[in-house]
Design a protein around this motif. Structure first.
Motif, mmCIF file in Angstrom:
data_model
loop_
_atom_site.group_PDB
_atom_site.id
_atom_site.type_symbol
_atom_site.label_atom_id
_atom_site.label_comp_id
_atom_site.label_asym_id
_atom_site.label_seq_id
_atom_site.Cartn_x
_atom_site.Cartn_y
_atom_site.Cartn_z
ATOM 1 N N UNK A 195 -59.813 -67.198 -92.343
ATOM 2 C CA UNK A 195 -59.430 -68.729 -92.000
ATOM 3 C C UNK A 195 -59.937 -68.874 -90.518
ATOM 4 N N UNK A 196 -61.048 -69.377 -89.904
ATOM 5 C CA UNK A 196 -61.120 -69.327 -88.589
ATOM 6 C C UNK A 196 -60.263 -70.507 -87.922
ATOM 7 N N UNK A 197 -59.367 -71.185 -88.834
ATOM 8 C CA UNK A 197 -58.412 -72.235 -88.189
ATOM 9 C C UNK A 197 -57.108 -71.371 -88.238
ATOM 10 N N UNK A 200 -53.736 -68.623 -83.036
ATOM 11 C CA UNK A 200 -53.367 -67.710 -82.056
ATOM 12 C C UNK A 200 -52.152 -67.009 -82.423
ATOM 13 N N UNK A 201 -52.091 -65.646 -82.227
ATOM 14 C CA UNK A 201 -50.788 -64.932 -82.294
ATOM 15 C C UNK A 201 -50.871 -63.768 -81.338
ATOM 16 N N UNK A 202 -49.649 -63.125 -81.072
ATOM 17 C CA UNK A 202 -49.586 -61.941 -80.252
ATOM 18 C C UNK A 202 -50.974 -60.724 -80.738
ATOM 19 N N UNK A 203 -51.026 -60.731 -82.097
ATOM 20 C CA UNK A 203 -51.773 -59.443 -82.438
ATOM 21 C C UNK A 203 -53.317 -59.846 -82.190
ATOM 22 N N UNK A 246 -62.635 -67.409 -80.557
ATOM 23 C CA UNK A 246 -61.465 -68.424 -79.970
ATOM 24 C C UNK A 246 -60.583 -68.790 -81.131
ATOM 25 N N UNK A 247 -59.376 -68.992 -80.657
ATOM 26 C CA UNK A 247 -58.473 -69.508 -81.827
ATOM 27 C C UNK A 247 -57.622 -70.692 -80.928
ATOM 28 N N UNK A 248 -57.094 -71.581 -81.839
ATOM 29 C CA UNK A 248 -56.218 -72.384 -81.253
ATOM 30 C C UNK A 248 -54.626 -72.051 -80.779
ATOM 31 N N UNK A 249 -54.193 -72.067 -79.481
ATOM 32 C CA UNK A 249 -53.108 -71.408 -79.077
ATOM 33 C C UNK A 249 -52.146 -72.595 -78.687
ATOM 34 N N UNK A 255 -59.174 -67.235 -75.862
ATOM 35 C CA UNK A 255 -60.066 -66.252 -76.269
ATOM 36 C C UNK A 255 -59.197 -65.141 -76.988
ATOM 37 N N UNK A 256 -59.877 -64.700 -78.311
ATOM 38 C CA UNK A 256 -59.416 -63.676 -78.973
ATOM 39 C C UNK A 256 -59.974 -62.316 -78.127
ATOM 40 N N UNK A 257 -59.178 -61.425 -77.980
ATOM 41 C CA UNK A 257 -59.489 -60.460 -76.942
ATOM 42 C C UNK A 257 -59.603 -58.922 -77.776
ATOM 43 N N UNK A 258 -59.337 -59.036 -79.000
ATOM 44 C CA UNK A 258 -59.415 -57.890 -79.717
ATOM 45 C C UNK A 258 -60.279 -57.924 -80.873
ATOM 46 N N UNK A 259 -60.454 -56.682 -81.438
ATOM 47 C CA UNK A 259 -61.576 -56.668 -82.669
ATOM 48 C C UNK A 259 -61.041 -57.302 -83.870
ATOM 49 N N UNK A 260 -61.827 -57.826 -84.684
ATOM 50 C CA UNK A 260 -61.519 -58.167 -86.093
ATOM 51 C C UNK A 260 -61.649 -57.174 -87.237
ATOM 52 N N UNK A 261 -62.776 -56.400 -86.850
ATOM 53 C CA UNK A 261 -63.491 -55.230 -87.889
ATOM 54 C C UNK A 261 -63.891 -54.204 -87.112
ATOM 55 N N UNK A 262 -63.898 -52.739 -87.780
ATOM 56 C CA UNK A 262 -64.383 -51.890 -87.135
ATOM 57 C C UNK A 262 -64.871 -51.021 -88.349
#
Length: 404
Positions: A195-197, A200-203, A246-249, A255-262
């Motif tokens: 869900x793109x909505x 944001x979280x620490x992960x 990007x996600x709502x914080x 900005x999302x600064x980690x990978x979603x998939x690999x």
């Protein structure tokens, strides 16, 4: 509890060397402190609460639960069975009645807390991944090595090693039941970020999580590849992707600064080749770890969504009898099952943490180094870092040296 990382250098500042702890025995009660009370803190708390009910291991007492928010911490401690609370993890290191420090914090705090706890003479269990970087992991290994010489033990929490089905798979592989392993496929798929909505979280921040699906999921997958086959990754080629940048914080879009998939191809020191896929965007897959191992004499297949089962194909059987056999891993003679229920009564995901606690306590009592070690965690961290290096270089092949 402070959340400002001070870094490995600060954590390894000179400190008096405490005397070696006396050997633990079933008659000596060990005090435990868990740092963190959310998802993993709850799972580990459940394990410490139940370990003595099922395993003949040293007695433990849940003496301290540590967390930042006292308003949430106190009721959490009451629910989870803890005698006391603290908002600063250093409190656990200052108490003589705390023997074990169990770290269930975000990754950026692992190195500082673990090194300080080992230097204070506490046995240390750290949730996976061991650290956010190879440098931090190396610092933790150095501290663990020094502590081990004083009888102080450490372990990283790859709990899937304690799944009876996967422990049985390792036994079958070691016994040569599938012959020479040639090909391995591992995928670990979740969908909680699809869900793109989703907020944001620490992960999703590199400074706290280190990486995304890599540290969260690929760490388990890589550990299983190396654990099951008794080998190491010697080369890797991979790529990563962030689907939602990007996600709502709390302060607007972040900005999302980690990978979603690999995705990756791994060449193993044994000569086998493994494929790896991890994602937190696999819609419809809640927690799907699947492992397939193909050898010259047979194959094994495992699915975490059917965690009490192992599929075994015997290629040496007559053709008219060949087919994957479903092994229901609930016999008392199967790994870890002696402590639990009668045949056919299945175990769950949470049981792995209780067994993990029992193994750690047994190692402390016997004075032997528990597994997986911090060195094992460092090996996984090196593979994850190599995958990131490969992705940055356009999926170039990256060679690894895991000899030290």
């Amino acid at each position: 509890m402070t959340t400002t990382p001070r870094g490995p250098a600060a954590a390894s500042s000179p400190a008096p060397v405490p005397p070696s702890l006396p050997p633990a025995s079933p008659s000596r009660t060990l005090g435990v402190a868990v740092i963190g009370y959310s998802f993993m803190g709850r799972a580990h708390s459940n394990a410490w609460r139940n370990v003595n009910a099922f395993y003949e291991s040293p007695r433990v007492e849940q003496r301290l639960l540590v967390g930042r928010d006292e308003h949430q911490l106190v009721p959490a401690a009451q629910r989870l069975g803890w005698a006391g609370t603290a908002t600063d993890w250093r409190s656990a290191l200052e108490r003589d009645d705390i023997d074990i420090v169990d770290i269930c914090t975000p990754g950026h705090l692992h190195a500082e807390i673990a090194v300080a706890a080992l230097e204070a003479g506490k046995h240390v269990l750290v949730e996976k991944p061991l650290a956010n970087s190879v440098a931090e992991a190396e610092t933790m290994v150095a501290a663990a090595t020094a502590a081990r010489a004083r009888g102080i033990q450490s372990m990283v929490g790859f709990n899937y090693r304690r799944l009876p089905s996967l422990a049985l798979a390792r036994d079958l592989l070691a016994a040569g039941r599938v012959g020479e392993v040639r090909q391995v496929r591992v995928s670990y798929l979740q969908d909680w970020l699809a869900d793109e909505d989703a907020p944001m979280s620490w992960r999703l921040r590199q400074e706290t999580a280190g990486s995304g699906a890599l540290g969260d999921l690929a760490s388990h997958a890589v550990d299983q590849i190396q654990f099951l086959l008794g080998t190491t990754v010697k080369a890797i080629s991979g790529t990563v992707n962030t689907f939602v940048p990007e996600r709502a914080g709390g302060a607007g879009m972040e900005a999302v600064t980690v990978d979603d998939a690999a995705w990756a191809t791994l060449r193993l020191a044994s000569g086998a080749v493994a494929s790896l896929e991890v994602s937190r965007f696999a819609t419809g897959r809640r927690n799907a770890l699947q492992i397939e191992i193909y050898g010259s004499l047979g194959s094994l297949r495992f699915d975490l969504e059917r965690l009490n089962e192992l599929l075994y194909f015997d290629a040496t059987a007559p053709a008219e009898l060949q087919g994957s056999s479903r092994i229901l891993v609930t016999e008392a003679t199967h790994p870890y099952l002696h402590a639990w229920w009668p045949t056919g009564h299945t175990l769950g995901w949470d049981h792995t943490f209780t067994t993990q606690a029992a193994d750690f306590l047994t190692a402390i009592a016997s004075g032997t180094a528990p597994q997986p070690s911090f060195e094992d965690g460092l090996g996984v961290q090196r593979v994850l870092a190599a995958l990131q290096d490969s992705a940055r270089a356009g999926s170039a092949v990256v060679e690894l040296d895991q000899s030290s």
